[in-house]
Structures are given as structure tokens and as C-alpha cells.
Design a protein around this motif. Structure first.
Motif, short mmCIF file in Angstrom:
data_model
loop_
_atom_site.label_atom_id
_atom_site.label_comp_id
_atom_site.label_asym_id
_atom_site.label_seq_id
_atom_site.Cartn_x
_atom_site.Cartn_y
_atom_site.Cartn_z
N ASP A 1 62.67 -42.98 0.78
CA ASP A 1 63.49 -42.81 -0.42
C ASP A 1 64.62 -41.85 -0.05
OD1 ASP A 1 64.69 -42.09 -2.74
OD2 ASP A 1 62.87 -41.48 -3.78
N PRO A 2 65.85 -42.37 0.10
CA PRO A 2 66.93 -41.54 0.65
C PRO A 2 67.20 -40.29 -0.17
CG PRO A 2 67.78 -43.67 -0.10
CD PRO A 2 66.29 -43.73 -0.24
N ASP A 3 67.02 -40.38 -1.49
CA ASP A 3 67.35 -39.22 -2.34
C ASP A 3 66.44 -38.03 -2.05
OD1 ASP A 3 69.28 -40.72 -3.46
OD2 ASP A 3 68.04 -41.40 -5.15
N THR A 4 65.16 -38.31 -1.88
CA THR A 4 64.25 -37.18 -1.67
C THR A 4 63.99 -36.90 -0.19
OG1 THR A 4 62.52 -38.77 -2.13
CG2 THR A 4 63.04 -37.22 -3.89
N PHE A 5 64.09 -37.93 0.64
CA PHE A 5 63.84 -37.71 2.07
C PHE A 5 65.05 -37.05 2.74
CE2 PHE A 5 63.46 -39.23 6.55
CZ PHE A 5 62.29 -38.55 6.86
N GLY A 6 66.23 -37.42 2.24
CA GLY A 6 67.43 -36.80 2.80
C GLY A 6 68.16 -37.68 3.79
N LEU A 7 67.57 -38.83 4.13
CA LEU A 7 68.21 -39.82 5.02
C LEU A 7 67.81 -41.19 4.49
CD1 LEU A 7 67.11 -38.79 8.65
CD2 LEU A 7 69.39 -38.51 7.69
N ASP A 8 68.69 -42.19 4.65
CA ASP A 8 68.21 -43.53 4.31
C ASP A 8 67.64 -44.17 5.58
OD1 ASP A 8 70.32 -44.49 5.77
OD2 ASP A 8 71.50 -45.10 4.04
N ARG A 9 67.10 -45.40 5.43
CA ARG A 9 66.39 -45.96 6.58
C ARG A 9 67.33 -46.28 7.75
NH1 ARG A 9 68.18 -51.00 7.25
NH2 ARG A 9 67.28 -52.72 6.02
N THR A 10 68.61 -46.60 7.44
CA THR A 10 69.54 -46.88 8.53
C THR A 10 69.87 -45.59 9.29
OG1 THR A 10 70.45 -48.62 7.15
CG2 THR A 10 71.76 -47.99 9.06
N ALA A 11 70.03 -44.51 8.55
CA ALA A 11 70.33 -43.23 9.20
C ALA A 11 69.13 -42.78 10.05
CB ALA A 11 70.67 -42.18 8.15
#
Ligand SMILES: Cc1ncc(COP(=O)(O)O)c(C=O)c1O
Length: 386
Positions: free
Chosen positions: A304-314
């Protein structure tokens, strides 16, 4: 300075007797599809999964294509198939001119949403519309699909259930009506793959499992060019050159011998990832339903990019920069050009899984040290941010 070694996603583990058995093939000249290892691989595979018969094929795709031919799937027929899968689940439906209907995933197992299928079948019955000829759930990434309600539905309405178990050798049911049963043995036919990235490999190969003797006999016939016995080249229908070679089957027999070791290691790797990632905000672990005994063939997380801080592509790029291979989940078939116009059932669960999912290195031969390198790389941006 030496370069950091790469960590592959999922590479073959060719230990044990593979070399010795290949040597036997070379010494005896049995290299093609006639030879003792083909039958031995079939016999031992059938015993392993608990099917009465197994028919060795040149690939998982060939196994599925043969299965659709066996079932008489043809133009005008529909096959309900999971949309979150490798393209080979659906292509053989098109080979036969039939229509794949792409079914969305359920969140709990990432497999075919059985509730959505049942709703559709009931609606069709109410409005007297044609039913699909077959339903093809895929046991995606090594997690069993819930089949109890689908089996009941298929039995009630004369629909054939065919399982795409290509990714799920070793996966079983822990509870429910199929308790103890291996995936791929519940439906009329189950298909497996021994492609290079699978839990065991023959370089390339597949298997059809069934309890139906006449289907097994006909599968052997179709995969050997539908040739009649005798010295004349007489064929009674259009068949295929789809049989597995003795060379590949020799590797298969050796691989089957070490399957328990491979499965144990896959589950150990999953447990180590689970320990490292539990409680990490924005990172969801792969499904492990209480009624299922999954293999974690490809260990995959949701980000989850919002809480993890990165999206899966990053995250993919970050891992790549550290020479660690990862891969997104299967791109849902309905989002690809080939299947864009296919009928669909359901919403956007599979699309969400694809947008957020990433498979991490999980080769059977992955060392703890290398796995720790992956874990550190996945979590590094968070540790730095603290
Ligand atoms: C779900 C699924 N179905 C079918 C196949 C086709 O198997 P093969 O590559 O052996 O043809 C694969 C994998 O390769 C797969 O992952």
C-alpha cells in the motif's frame, strides 16, 4: 572490488539423481517420448497427487489444450477462467475457438471468486440462458482455490470442472470436503506445469491428472499424434506432438524424489518472510487460508504505497538496483489486448492485486543470508526514515 551477486526470483533446484537418470537415457538411446522414464514419471506423479492416472505432456499449456480437446470444448462454448493468471490458462480455450469468460479474484485467496460465478449461473438459469461448458479455476501462486461450492454447482448443472494446478504442485486442502486432497485431483481433469520456474522442473513439461481411465487413454492418444497401433502411419483424428520426452521425464522422476525437500524449503522461506514483514505498515502478506495448505510457490506481498512509503514499481526498482529480482503479479487477462473484448465477471479485485503485488525471491536454493539481504532491501527505506 567484487560485484554483489544477483539474487534470482525463482530458479531451478536440480539436485539428486537428475544427472544419473539422464545418463541412463543417453546410455540406452531412449531419448524421445518412448522410454521407461515417461511411464515411471506418470506412475510416481499419480501416486504423489493421489490421482488414478497421469499423462505426461510437453508443457503445461499442452496439458491444458489436450484437456479442452478431451472435454470437447469448441466454438460456441464458454469457459469461465480466472482473470488473475498466466496467459496460458486461457489461450487453449481460444485455440479451440471457444470463449473464455474472465472471472475476478476474491481477496481472501486471490483465486477465482466462486460467489460471483454462482451468482452468474443462477441468473442465467433464471433467464434460461446458456451455461458455460466448463469452469477453470487456477490455484494461483500455489494457493488452493476454494472448490467446494464450485464442485457442487458443476455437479448440479452438468458443467465440467477443470483445474489449472500449473503453479500448485504440493498444495493440498487442510479442511472441508476435500481434506487431505491434492489440488488438481478434485475436478474432472487437473493440469500441472514443470516449466523452469516451477517448484519442480523438467526443463519444460506438464501433466494431466485424472481418475477417468478413458480420458487418460484418450489423452495419451491425442498427445501422440492420434496414431493407431501398428507399423503403418494411420491416424484416426487430428492429434498433437505433445508427449514428454524420456530425457525430460528422467529429470522429472529425480525432481519428484526431492519434492518434499523443495516444499519444506518453500514453506521455511515463507515463514522467514512472514516473521520479518508481520506488522510492517503497508505490507500485506500473501494468502494462507486456514482450510488450505499452500506452497508459497512465488512468495508475493501487497504494497500500500500510502502507508508503506513506496509503490510496487518503486520497490521493484529499488530491489533491482541491489541486483535482487522481483516481479509484479500476473497482469489480469482482461487488461491485455488479446482478451480486452472477452466477457468478464466481477469487479476490480484482480486489478488491485496486480497494482499492489510483488513477488520476492524464493528459490528453493535461496540461502538465509541472501533472504536477509532481500528483507533488508525491502525494509531499508523505512529504517532510514526512522
Ligand atoms: C497458471 C498457469 N497455467 C499454465 C501454465 C503453462 O505451463 P507451461 O509453461 O508449462 O506451458 C503456467 C506456467 O507456465 C501457469 O502459471
Amino acid at each position: 572490488m567484487s560485484e554483489t551477486p544477483p539474487i534470482p526470483l525463482c530458479e531451478p533446484y536440480l539436485r539428486g539423481n537428475a544427472g544419473a537418470y539422464l545418463g541412463e537415457c543417453l546410455a540406452t538411446n531412449y531419448v524421445s517420448s518412448i522410454g521407461p522414464f515417461v511411464e515411471r514419471f506418470e506412475r510416481e506423479f499419480a501416486a504423489h497427487v493421489g490421482a488414478r492416472f497421469a499423462v505426461a505432456c510437453a508443457s503445461g499449456t499442452a496439458a491444458l489444450h489436450t484437456a479442452f480437446r478431451l472435454l470437447g470444448i469448441e466454438k460456441g462454448d464458454e469457459v469461465f477462467v480466472s482473470t488473475l493468471t498466466f496467459i496460458a490458462s486461457a489461450n487453449p480455450v481460444l485455440y479451440e475457438g471457444a470463449t473464455p469468460v474472465l472471472v475476478d479474484s476474491e481477496m481472501s485467496s486471490w483465486n477465482m471468486d466462486a460467489g460471483r460465478v454462482i451468482e452468474e449461473i443462477e441468473a442465467r438459469i433464471r433467464s434460461r440462458r446458456k451455461l458455460p461448458k466448463a469452469i477453470e479455476p487456477v490455484h494461483v501462486l500455489g494457493h488452493p482455490a476454494a472448490l467446494d461450492r464450485l464442485v457442487e454447482l458443476c455437479d448440479r448443472h452438468g458443467i465440467v470442472l477443470i483445474e489449472d494446478a500449473a503453479e500448485a504442485l504440493g498444495a493440498r486442502y487442510r479442511e472441508g470436503p476435500f481434506r487431505g486432497r491434492h489440488v488438481g485431483t478434485v475436478g474432472r481433469l487437473g493440469c500441472f506445469s514443470f516449466n523452469g520456474n516451477k517448484i519442480i522442473t523438467t526443463g519444460g513439461g506438464g501433466m494431466i491428472a485424472t481418475d477417468d481411465e478413458s480420458l487418460a487413454r484418450r489423452a495419451r492418444h491425442l498427445t501422440t499424434q492420434a496414431k493407431l497401433p501398428g507399423v503403418e502411419y494411420d491416424h484416426d483424428e487430428v492429434g498433437y506432438n505433445y508427449r514428454l520426452s524420456n530425457l525430460a521425464a528422467a529429470v522429472g522422476v529425480a525432481q519428484l524424489e526431492i519434492l518434499p525437500e523443495c516444499l519444506a524449503r518453500k514453506r521455511e522461506i515463507a515463514a522467514r518472510y512472514q516473521k520479518a514483514f508481520s506488522g510492517v505498515e503497508g505490507l500485506s502478506l500473501p494468502p494462507a487460508c486456514s482450510w488450505a495448505d499452500p506452497t508459497f510457490w512465488l512468495y508475493s506481498v501487497l504494497i500500500d504505497p500510502d502507508t508503506f512509503g513506496l509503490d510496487r514499481t518503486a520497490l521493484f526498482e529499488r530491489l533491482r538496483a541491489q541486483r535482487i529480482q522481483s516481479r509484479p503479479l500476473w497482469k489480469p487477462l482482461h487488461t491485455m489486448a488479446v482478451y480486452r473484448d472477452s466477457p468478464r465477471l466481477g469487479g476490480a479485485v484482480a486489478e488491485g492485486l496486480f497494482a499492489r503485488g510483488l513477488s520476492l525471491p524464493c528459490s528453493v536454493g535461496l540461502t538465509d543470508l541472501d533472504q536477509d539481504r532481500v528483507i533488508d532491501a525491502v525494509l531499508s527505506h523505512r529504517q532510514r526514515g526512522r
